[in-house]
Motif scaffolding. Structure first.
Motif, PDB file in Angstrom:
ATOM      1  N   GLU A  33      18.160 -49.229  75.667  1.00 37.56           N
ATOM      2  CA  GLU A  33      18.716 -49.744  76.918  1.00 37.56           C
ATOM      3  C   GLU A  33      18.671 -51.266  76.947  1.00 37.56           C
ATOM      4  OE1 GLU A  33      16.784 -47.805  80.175  1.00 37.56           O
ATOM      5  OE2 GLU A  33      17.488 -45.835  79.498  1.00 37.56           O
ATOM      6  N   ILE A  34      17.542 -51.796  76.477  1.00 38.05           N
ATOM      7  CA  ILE A  34      17.401 -53.256  76.443  1.00 38.05           C
ATOM      8  C   ILE A  34      18.455 -53.853  75.526  1.00 38.05           C
ATOM      9  CG2 ILE A  34      15.907 -55.130  75.632  1.00 38.05           C
ATOM     10  CD1 ILE A  34      13.530 -53.469  76.683  1.00 38.05           C
ATOM     11  N   ASN A  35      18.643 -53.201  74.367  1.00 31.61           N
ATOM     12  CA  ASN A  35      19.669 -53.655  73.431  1.00 31.61           C
ATOM     13  C   ASN A  35      21.035 -53.674  74.065  1.00 31.61           C
ATOM     14  OD1 ASN A  35      18.958 -54.550  70.944  1.00 31.61           O
ATOM     15  ND2 ASN A  35      18.445 -52.515  70.197  1.00 31.61           N
ATOM     16  N   GLU A  75      16.217 -52.914  84.082  1.00 35.78           N
ATOM     17  CA  GLU A  75      15.254 -52.207  84.910  1.00 35.78           C
ATOM     18  C   GLU A  75      13.892 -52.346  84.236  1.00 35.78           C
ATOM     19  OE1 GLU A  75      15.261 -47.880  86.690  1.00 35.78           O
ATOM     20  OE2 GLU A  75      17.187 -48.441  85.804  1.00 35.78           O
ATOM     21  N   GLU A  76      12.889 -52.785  84.973  1.00 37.74           N
ATOM     22  CA  GLU A  76      11.583 -52.988  84.339  1.00 37.74           C
ATOM     23  C   GLU A  76      10.760 -51.707  84.442  1.00 37.74           C
ATOM     24  OE1 GLU A  76       9.969 -56.538  86.037  1.00 37.74           O
ATOM     25  OE2 GLU A  76      11.710 -57.692  85.405  1.00 37.74           O
ATOM     26  N   LYS A  77      10.937 -50.817  83.431  1.00 35.70           N
ATOM     27  CA  LYS A  77      10.245 -49.520  83.472  1.00 35.70           C
ATOM     28  C   LYS A  77       9.786 -49.159  82.070  1.00 35.70           C
ATOM     29  CE  LYS A  77      14.364 -46.941  82.458  1.00 35.70           C
ATOM     30  NZ  LYS A  77      15.311 -45.930  82.779  1.00 35.70           N
ATOM     31  N   GLY A  78       9.207 -47.955  81.912  1.00 32.17           N
ATOM     32  CA  GLY A  78       8.771 -47.501  80.599  1.00 32.17           C
ATOM     33  C   GLY A  78       7.376 -48.004  80.270  1.00 32.17           C
ATOM     34  N   PHE A 119       7.461 -52.411  76.898  1.00 29.12           N
ATOM     35  CA  PHE A 119       8.872 -52.526  77.251  1.00 29.12           C
ATOM     36  C   PHE A 119       9.065 -53.236  78.582  1.00 29.12           C
ATOM     37  CE2 PHE A 119       9.256 -48.962  74.202  1.00 29.12           C
ATOM     38  CZ  PHE A 119      10.044 -49.643  73.296  1.00 29.12           C
ATOM     39  N   GLN A 120       8.110 -53.013  79.483  1.00 29.10           N
ATOM     40  CA  GLN A 120       8.194 -53.712  80.767  1.00 29.10           C
ATOM     41  C   GLN A 120       8.128 -55.210  80.563  1.00 29.10           C
ATOM     42  OE1 GLN A 120       5.372 -52.397  83.657  1.00 29.10           O
ATOM     43  NE2 GLN A 120       6.204 -50.322  83.688  1.00 29.10           N
ATOM     44  N   ILE A 121       7.199 -55.636  79.699  1.00 28.71           N
ATOM     45  CA  ILE A 121       7.063 -57.077  79.440  1.00 28.71           C
ATOM     46  C   ILE A 121       8.341 -57.607  78.808  1.00 28.71           C
ATOM     47  CG2 ILE A 121       5.828 -58.797  78.064  1.00 28.71           C
ATOM     48  CD1 ILE A 121       3.333 -56.968  78.447  1.00 28.71           C
ATOM     49  N   LEU A 122       8.851 -56.827  77.839  1.00 29.92           N
ATOM     50  CA  LEU A 122      10.086 -57.241  77.166  1.00 29.92           C
ATOM     51  C   LEU A 122      11.217 -57.377  78.178  1.00 29.92           C
ATOM     52  CD1 LEU A 122      11.470 -57.859  74.519  1.00 29.92           C
ATOM     53  CD2 LEU A 122      11.926 -55.443  74.228  1.00 29.92           C
ATOM     54  N   ALA A 123      11.342 -56.365  79.044  1.00 38.01           N
ATOM     55  CA  ALA A 123      12.412 -56.383  80.041  1.00 38.01           C
ATOM     56  C   ALA A 123      12.258 -57.578  80.971  1.00 38.01           C
ATOM     57  CB  ALA A 123      12.399 -55.090  80.835  1.00 38.01           C
ATOM     58  N   GLN A 124      11.002 -57.850  81.352  1.00 37.63           N
ATOM     59  CA  GLN A 124      10.767 -59.009  82.223  1.00 37.63           C
ATOM     60  C   GLN A 124      11.227 -60.290  81.549  1.00 37.63           C
ATOM     61  OE1 GLN A 124       6.634 -59.101  83.230  1.00 37.63           O
ATOM     62  NE2 GLN A 124       6.818 -57.372  84.642  1.00 37.63           N
ATOM     63  N   ASN A 125      10.847 -60.424  80.271  1.00 33.23           N
ATOM     64  CA  ASN A 125      11.217 -61.649  79.558  1.00 33.23           C
ATOM     65  C   ASN A 125      12.729 -61.772  79.415  1.00 33.23           C
ATOM     66  OD1 ASN A 125       8.652 -62.542  79.284  1.00 33.23           O
ATOM     67  ND2 ASN A 125       8.315 -61.534  77.317  1.00 33.23           N
ATOM     68  N   ALA A 166      17.804 -67.638  83.553  1.00 31.28           N
ATOM     69  CA  ALA A 166      17.921 -69.037  83.119  1.00 31.28           C
ATOM     70  C   ALA A 166      19.311 -69.303  82.558  1.00 31.28           C
ATOM     71  CB  ALA A 166      16.856 -69.346  82.073  1.00 31.28           C
ATOM     72  N   THR A 167      19.778 -68.356  81.716  1.00 30.93           N
ATOM     73  CA  THR A 167      21.102 -68.530  81.120  1.00 30.93           C
ATOM     74  C   THR A 167      22.172 -68.591  82.198  1.00 30.93           C
ATOM     75  OG1 THR A 167      20.297 -67.157  79.330  1.00 30.93           O
ATOM     76  CG2 THR A 167      22.643 -67.646  79.339  1.00 30.93           C
ATOM     77  N   GLU A 168      22.064 -67.677  83.156  1.00 31.23           N
ATOM     78  CA  GLU A 168      23.079 -67.639  84.210  1.00 31.23           C
ATOM     79  C   GLU A 168      23.124 -68.961  84.966  1.00 31.23           C
ATOM     80  OE1 GLU A 168      22.447 -64.662  87.135  1.00 31.23           O
ATOM     81  OE2 GLU A 168      24.577 -64.509  87.621  1.00 31.23           O
TER      82      GLU A 168
END
Lengths: 483, 218
Positions: A208-210, A226-229, A233-239, A246-248
């Motif tokens: 999903e992150i991919n 979505e910050e779940k799992g 994965f939550q940390i990854l999703a947060q980052n 930031a990009t936006e």
């Protein structure tokens, strides 16, 4: 190769090797002891046979009451005995030691193999009478245990050999190995598949992150995860989300800048093309028209010169704006009074046409500015005030200290601006009153330039204005030391 | 009656230039510098054509065009904006043509001519000395005697008659008659002009201007 494929293959290979290795080792030990047992049994039976044979010979000699039985009789007895004792998986052969004598009891023809085992026979001969030797050998697809010893009968020494058929044992072992192979393969596949399924399920958030990252890469910067799992994965999703935000922001800022640039270029093109249209048009008319009256020629040429001047002003201002944006500022601590004195000389020509008075009130303060740019800022503000003023009007230039700030203000009693117009005054090419501004030779860049200079000084620019009453512009800058 | 053209342009110099250019061929002009005022006047009077700037004080050119659509007067947009989307917008709203500033006077005249012809506002009968040209019948007589011209030669003489007393460059003639601008082909223009001159006996009236082009004198 994907991660789950790697995990599947590696665990498959490892589990297979481990299971198969263990099973094979266990079965090998087992088989080895079986063979040893069978061998010792073969030796026992062999010894029994030999002893029985020797006993019978002895019995025959005693019953016939002879000193010695002749060898051919001995062999006859031995042959009978062998035939009576042989079975499907056990044969026996007895040889007299001397060469050239015939072989007895080779009923099955299996003892052909003995002729090939010369090493074994030599070893049997070397060992002497009381020892039995065994050898496991293969003949015509079958496996035999060959047991050999020497036996002395009626003053003669004989070689005695028996064979036991071990083929079944080896076949059973072969089957067992085959079974072990199949079982461990199946076992490995099952475990690997379970493992793979687990990995697949555990890595689902990663996919999903991919997917979201792909969207982000494709330009959808408002994508959020979505910050779940699992915690990882939550940390990854947060980052990833932090990165996306930031990009936006950056992209939006760039878009805004690009939009402003485009707006600037469009306006610039428009401002340039307008005088150019008149110049080109009139020049073309002068070129193609057959008869042009003196009055017409005068008028056309006047317009061409006027419009060319407009182009000159525009290019000058653009250049000024570009250099202001590009150059490094040279800050120095300056007396405001001295600066305004210098400015007074420069702005004098502006007042002649409309007979405007300039009143100056300046406190004795110092500011840290780029002198030339700051003078240019005040010059432009005064120029605007002159353009807005009526004939014989008055413009007030003040410089006063307000706590930590120095405030420069330019005030006029001119036409003023509405609130709507005030909103746009700092935009490049904006002119509150186009036709008036153009008549006065304006390009609409003066305040844009002022705003840029003020920005570079980290000062602030404020406007107060009401239509018909006048405009006050204030520049508020940090006093004294370097800003 | 002379053709009446309404010029809506807020830049005085440009408006004056257009007026001067149009007066060469005898069009009469009114100039308005503001969209609202122009709309009122256009709804009141019967103009043959409107030259409309897009960036106007008050309401812009697109808005003006929408308000006067009921009059069915042909409109040509004049603008410094070069974006295709603006062109499409202008043409969709019903403008006849779209001229990007800066432009040459002769180009403006040629575009106006085309639009007026489409609206049948030009004369169908042109006369010049003893020449009579009927645009509808595509015929030309000299002193009452028909003259045979090729279609291109016919177009050439008509273009000169419509742009009387104006110097016409070879490029302009190429663009107007052949529909393309091609420097290498200016020989074609020379040959056609020579043919027209010979067939119509205009040796002293259709003159060559060195380095510039040709001019048909009144």
């Amino acid at each position: 190769m994907r991660l789950w494929q790697k995990i599947f293959l590696i665990s498959l290979i490892c589990i297979f090797i481990a299971v198969e290795g263990t099973a094979v080792a266990v079965s090998w030990t087992d088989f080895h002891s079986t063979i040893q047992r069978e061998e010792s049994q073969a030796v026992t039976m062999h010894t029994d046979l030999v002893n029985g044979m020797v006993g019978q010979i002895l019995y025959e000699r005693l019953s016939q009451d002879k000193v010695l039985l002749p060898p051919n009789e001995v062999l006859e007895i031995v042959e009978k005995r062998i035939i009576s004792h042989q079975s499907s998986n056990r044969q026996m052969a007895v040889f007299p030691l001397q060469k050239g004598k015939s072989t007895i009891a080779d009923t099955s023809g299996r003892f052909e193999l003995l002729t090939r085992q010369t090493n074994f026979r030599r070893e049997v001969l070397r060992r002497g009478k009381d020892e039995c030797l065994t050898l496991i050998t293969e003949d015509k697809g079958n496996i035999y245990c060959l047991t050999g010893s020497l036996a002395g009968m009626e003053g003669q020494t004989y070689e005695v050999y028996t064979t036991m058929d071990f083929t079944d044992l080896y076949q059973a072992r072969q089957k067992q190995l085959h079974l072990i192979g199949n079982l461990s393969l199946g076992f490995a596949i099952t475990i690997s598949a379970i493992l793979m399924l687990f990995v697949y399920l555990l890595l689902r958030p990663l996919r999903e992150i991919n997917h979201s990252l792909q969207k982000l890469a494709g330009g959808n910067y408002n994508t959020r995860l979505e910050e779940k799992g699992n915690q990882e994965f939550q940390i990854l999703a947060q980052n990833v989300n932090t990165m996306a935000i930031a990009t936006e922001e950056h992209v939006n800022r760039l878009r805004l800048i690009a939009e402003e640039r485009k707006q600037f270029i469009d306006s610039f093109a428009h401002e340039m093309k307008t005088p150019l249209t008149s110049i080109m048009g009139f020049a073309d008319i002068l070129r193609v028209k057959r008869s042009v009256s003196d009055a017409q020629r005068q008028e056309y040429a006047d317009i061409i010169v006027k419009e060319a001047n407009r182009l000159k002003n525009l290019s000058g201002k653009i250049l000024e704006l570009a250099t202001t944006e590009g150059t490094q500022l040279e800050f120095e601590i300056t007396s405001a009074k001295k600066m305004i004195d210098e400015l007074k000389v420069a702005v004098r020509p502006l007042f002649h046409q409309k007979h405007i008075k300039l009143r100056i009130h300046c406190e004795d303060v110092t500011v840290c500015v780029d002198r030339e740019l700051f003078k240019s800022l005040l010059y432009n503000l005064i120029d605007n005030a002159v353009k807005a003023s009526k004939e014989q009007g008055e413009i007030r230039l003040r410089c006063i200290q307000q706590s930590e700030h120095i405030v420069f203000s330019v005030e006029d009693d001119g036409i003023g601006m509405t609130k709507e117009q005030l909103k746009h005054v700092e935009e490049p090419f904006y002119m509150a009153d186009k036709s008036r501004s153009r008549k006065a030779g304006g390009a609409g860049l003066g305040l844009a330039l002022c705003a840029e200079i003020v920005k570079r000084h980290q000062a602030s620019l404020t406007f107060k204005s009401s239509p018909g009453i006048g405009t006050t512009v204030q520049v508020r800058i940090q006093g004294g030391e370097n800003p | 009656m002379a053709i009446q053209i309404c010029i809506v342009e807020d830049d005085e110099s440009i408006a004056r230039m257009i007026e001067a250019a149009l007066s060469i061929v005898g069009y009469e002009c009114e100039i308005y510098g503001d969209g609202v005022q122009a709309t009122e006047q256009i709804l009141k009077y019967n103009y043959d054509l409107i030259l409309l700037d897009i960036m106007l004080p008050g309401i812009d050119g697109f808005e003006v065009l929408q308000r006067i659509r009921s009059r069915e007067i042909p409109v040509i947009f004049l603008t410094a904006m070069q974006a295709v989307s603006d062109k499409v917008k202008g043409l969709k709203l019903g403008a006849e043509d779209y001229i990007v500033k800066p432009f040459e006077a002769v180009e403006l005249l040629a575009r106006i001519e085309v639009v007026l012809r489409r609206y049948h506002k030009t004369q169908t009968l042109l006369t010049y000395e003893d020449l009579e040209i009927n645009l509808e019948k595509h015929s030309i007589t000299k002193g009452g005697v028909p003259v045979m011209l090729t279609p291109k030669e016919f177009d050439v003489i008509v273009f000169f008659l419509q742009n009387m007393d104006i110097a016409i460059t070879r490029e302009r003639l190429l663009a107007a008659i052949w529909g393309y601008e091609f420097e290498g082909e200016s020989r074609t223009v020379d040959i056609h002009v020579q043919q027209v001159r010979r067939k119509l006996g205009l040796q002293h009236r259709l003159i060559t201007l060195p380095k510039l082009g040709y001019r048909l004198e009144k």
